[in-house]
Design an enzyme around this catalytic site. Structure first.
Site, PDB file in Angstrom:
ATOM      1  CG  HIS A  51      -1.985  -0.961   1.239  1.00 38.79           C
ATOM      2  ND1 HIS A  51      -3.147  -0.766   1.958  1.00 38.79           N
ATOM      3  CD2 HIS A  51      -2.123  -2.161   0.625  1.00 38.79           C
ATOM      4  CE1 HIS A  51      -3.946  -1.801   1.783  1.00 38.79           C
ATOM      5  NE2 HIS A  51      -3.347  -2.662   0.980  1.00 38.79           N
ATOM      6  CD  GLU A  53      -2.178   4.341   3.134  1.00 36.10           C
ATOM      7  OE1 GLU A  53      -3.353   4.602   3.409  1.00 36.10           O
ATOM      8  OE2 GLU A  53      -1.855   3.501   2.258  1.00 36.10           O
ATOM      9  CB  CYS A  81      -6.901  -0.093   4.847  1.00 40.13           C
ATOM     10  SG  CYS A  81      -5.198  -0.709   4.918  1.00 40.13           S
ATOM     11  CB  CYS A  84      -2.393   1.887   6.045  1.00 36.49           C
ATOM     12  SG  CYS A  84      -1.912   1.006   4.534  1.00 36.49           S
TER      13      CYS A  84
END
Length: 156
Positions: A51, A53, A81, A84
């Site tokens: 991801h 992040e 999410c 993260c």
């Protein structure tokens, strides 16, 4: 100042989109300087943790030589999410700025941010350049659905 760093996150989201990835970008900032950048690369890398992040946090930690980023902020184009947010909390990041709100109702950002997990809480500011961040995501999914529809329709 928020817009300056969100614009950089948007630039990275567009880079992800150009690579065929869900367009999410993130930057970690400390003392007014970007110390980590990342964009979504789950499909290309075939990694569930790739991801935006996570990638930005990893780069910031490497740059700082520590897994703790207590004076840092993260700017991300989509509400983080739970995975993260866990990384954000674990890294002791001070503030999260995000653009678009998660539309599927699966985000726990506010609950996780204030839960005092790991003896740390994080300030969360949502809706920074929300329109621009949402448009990048909406256009990606609209184009993806159109491509899928064209693949399924019989040749005339």
């Amino acid at each position: 100042m928020e817009e300056k760093f969100m614009r950089e996150a948007l630039r990275l989201a567009k880079k992800a989109k150009a690579a065929g990835e869900v367009p999410i970008g993130a930057v970690v900032v400390s003392e007014g300087k970007v110390i980590g950048r990342g964009y979504n690369l789950r499909t290309k890398l075939q990694m569930a943790t790739a991801h935006a992040e996570m990638r930005a946090i990893d780069r910031a930690c490497k740059k700082c030589g520590s897994w703790r980023l207590p004076d840092a902020e993260i700017y991300v184009t989509l509400e983080p999410c739970p995975m993260c947010m866990g990384a954000i909390l674990n890294a002791r990041i001070e503030r999260v700025y995000f653009g678009a709100y998660e539309q599927k109702g699966r985000s726990l950002t506010a609950e996780l941010a204030s839960a005092n997990l790991l003896n740390h809480t994080v300030e969360v500011v949502g809706g920074v350049m929300e329109k621009e961040c949402s448009e990048v995501l909406t256009s990606f999914f609209t184009e993806m659905r159109e491509r899928e529809k064209n693949k399924k329709s019989p040749a005339e």
